[in-house]
Write a protein that holds these residues in place. Sequence first.
Motif, PDB file in Angstrom:
ATOM      1  N   ALA A  68      32.337   3.467 -46.620  1.00  0.00           N
ATOM      2  CA  ALA A  68      33.209   2.359 -47.062  1.00  0.00           C
ATOM      3  C   ALA A  68      33.406   2.370 -48.578  1.00  0.00           C
ATOM      4  N   LEU A  69      32.417   2.923 -49.312  1.00  0.00           N
ATOM      5  CA  LEU A  69      32.499   2.983 -50.779  1.00  0.00           C
ATOM      6  C   LEU A  69      33.156   4.273 -51.284  1.00  0.00           C
ATOM      7  N   GLY A  70      33.583   5.130 -50.335  1.00  0.00           N
ATOM      8  CA  GLY A  70      34.211   6.389 -50.751  1.00  0.00           C
ATOM      9  C   GLY A  70      33.220   7.498 -51.029  1.00  0.00           C
ATOM     10  N   ASN A  71      32.038   7.412 -50.412  1.00  0.00           N
ATOM     11  CA  ASN A  71      30.976   8.422 -50.532  1.00  0.00           C
ATOM     12  C   ASN A  71      30.612   8.808 -51.969  1.00  0.00           C
ATOM     13  N   PRO A  72      30.134   7.820 -52.741  1.00  0.00           N
ATOM     14  CA  PRO A  72      29.750   8.112 -54.127  1.00  0.00           C
ATOM     15  C   PRO A  72      28.594   9.104 -54.232  1.00  0.00           C
ATOM     16  N   GLU A  73      27.744   9.195 -53.190  1.00  0.00           N
ATOM     17  CA  GLU A  73      26.585  10.102 -53.243  1.00  0.00           C
ATOM     18  C   GLU A  73      27.007  11.568 -53.363  1.00  0.00           C
ATOM     19  N   ARG A  74      28.289  11.856 -53.036  1.00  0.00           N
ATOM     20  CA  ARG A  74      28.782  13.245 -53.151  1.00  0.00           C
ATOM     21  C   ARG A  74      29.260  13.561 -54.567  1.00  0.00           C
ATOM     22  N   ARG A  75      29.288  12.551 -55.424  1.00  0.00           N
ATOM     23  CA  ARG A  75      29.842  12.746 -56.777  1.00  0.00           C
ATOM     24  C   ARG A  75      28.814  12.446 -57.868  1.00  0.00           C
ATOM     25  N   ILE A  76      27.545  12.508 -57.530  1.00  0.00           N
ATOM     26  CA  ILE A  76      26.536  12.219 -58.559  1.00  0.00           C
ATOM     27  C   ILE A  76      26.010  13.541 -59.133  1.00  0.00           C
TER      28      ILE A  76
ATOM     29  N   ALA B  23      22.673   2.200 -52.166  1.00  0.00           N
ATOM     30  CA  ALA B  23      24.118   2.492 -52.225  1.00  0.00           C
ATOM     31  C   ALA B  23      24.684   2.090 -53.588  1.00  0.00           C
ATOM     32  N   ALA B  24      24.231   0.948 -54.093  1.00  0.00           N
ATOM     33  CA  ALA B  24      24.678   0.488 -55.418  1.00  0.00           C
ATOM     34  C   ALA B  24      24.273   1.487 -56.504  1.00  0.00           C
ATOM     35  N   ALA B  25      23.060   2.026 -56.389  1.00  0.00           N
ATOM     36  CA  ALA B  25      22.600   3.019 -57.362  1.00  0.00           C
ATOM     37  C   ALA B  25      23.491   4.261 -57.325  1.00  0.00           C
ATOM     38  N   PHE B  26      23.801   4.739 -56.115  1.00  0.00           N
ATOM     39  CA  PHE B  26      24.686   5.901 -56.001  1.00  0.00           C
ATOM     40  C   PHE B  26      26.044   5.632 -56.648  1.00  0.00           C
ATOM     41  N   LEU B  27      26.557   4.420 -56.438  1.00  0.00           N
ATOM     42  CA  LEU B  27      27.848   4.048 -57.022  1.00  0.00           C
ATOM     43  C   LEU B  27      27.769   4.094 -58.546  1.00  0.00           C
ATOM     44  N   ALA B  28      26.705   3.535 -59.098  1.00  0.00           N
ATOM     45  CA  ALA B  28      26.528   3.549 -60.556  1.00  0.00           C
ATOM     46  C   ALA B  28      26.389   4.980 -61.076  1.00  0.00           C
ATOM     47  N   PHE B  29      25.588   5.798 -60.372  1.00  0.00           N
ATOM     48  CA  PHE B  29      25.378   7.187 -60.817  1.00  0.00           C
ATOM     49  C   PHE B  29      26.681   7.985 -60.781  1.00  0.00           C
ATOM     50  N   SER B  30      27.531   7.686 -59.790  1.00  0.00           N
ATOM     51  CA  SER B  30      28.772   8.463 -59.641  1.00  0.00           C
ATOM     52  C   SER B  30      29.778   8.158 -60.748  1.00  0.00           C
ATOM     53  N   ARG B  31      29.585   7.047 -61.437  1.00  0.00           N
ATOM     54  CA  ARG B  31      30.560   6.621 -62.455  1.00  0.00           C
ATOM     55  C   ARG B  31      30.077   6.834 -63.888  1.00  0.00           C
TER      56      ARG B  31
END
Length: 423
Positions: free
Chosen positions: A32-40, A121-129
């Motif tokens: 739902a968040l656009g898979n941020p874990e793939r962009r860290i 999930a929030a951590a992955f989102l932060a790391f991806s950005r």
Amino acid sequence: MSGSDAILERLLSLHPKVIDLSLDRMERILSALGNPERRIPPVIHIAGTNGKGSTQAMIRAGLEAGGARVHAYTSPHLARFHERIRLAGDLIAEPDLAAILQECEAANGGLPITFFEITTAAAFLAFSRSPADYTLLEVGLGGRLDATNVIDAPRLSVITPISIDHTQYLGDTLTLIAGEKAGILKRRVPGIVAPQPDEALTVIEARAAKLGAPLSIAGQHWHARREGDALIYQDERGLLDLPLPNLPGPHQIENAGTALAALRALGATAEQTEAAVTHAEWPARMQRLRHGPLVDLAGPQAEIWLDGGHNPAGGKAVAATLGAMPRRPTHLVCGMLNTKDVTGYMRPLAAVADSLTAIAIPGEPNTLPAEDTASAADRAGLVAGTAPDAETAIRDIVASEPASRILICGSLYLAGRVLQQNG
């Protein structure tokens, strides 16, 4: 209450259980968040029963000494939730944390999800950005079904020492627990393995063989030992003669060895390996408190120490650390959770402590009552009593022995409360 505190409080109520090991909800919210874990940035994934935090702190110190920007994810926090998410070296800022938590809450849409899952999930989102060179990712519980185990191809997997803990979730034998920890190993991804009991190592090696994951194993591919005032590390690339780790305790030698093996696998320089052992900081792991209300209360002759270890291996590590210190009257102030092997934790401490004062962990619903902690201490061979809080315990100890060494111990949750009140 800050903006993030209010959101975190809401997130606690999204699932009836604190722990419910599964990857389904994690995969749903990440999608739902656009898979941020793939962009860290490239991930160093760390599992194990003991030493995860110290090992991670040393790897981070080494990488940062070489100029790398490093994201880091750890749990639980001690004083503030922000400690769990470090972006390129700095704790996440309050406005950024509130914003990503809100985004994750919206993406989840009120569906059941545990607190650890949605905050991971929030951590992955932060790391991806946020740009960085590496991401250090500490497993919350176990490994195979832990919320962090959604990374398909980490740069490195690290398994710190495994012992019996969290049996209600991971199984009650070393073989079962090692199977869960070895679940972080990935196909053809190198793994660093700390010293392990034989039955745990057998499981890890079998899993790695199945995945074609090359392992660098303590005692086989690398060795770390203390010689006088030096840490000697040796692997096929040569020998390092380093200062002792600045994190106190004999057990930090093996944690340092694990961190050095990881750094060597990443191509670290001699300067980086030295910085790993001399620059690392990790609160509440045999930490000497030097200022604050509790130190003032204890008076100038006493020492106040803090440690968050909470299982039998943690008790052994604390006992070894205390045993290596110059002798002085040693008194424990101990609070523990009702899910722990309390007597197993305390048994090694009976040889090095003169007394134990049991307290309840303030504000913690799963605290063991002080009376039960004292009974367990008594069974472990300690002279035990109770007090309503740490302040009373310290006051009573120094009233009879002003030059005491006082260790507040038994739980990271207790350590966190102490750091909050004594910061």
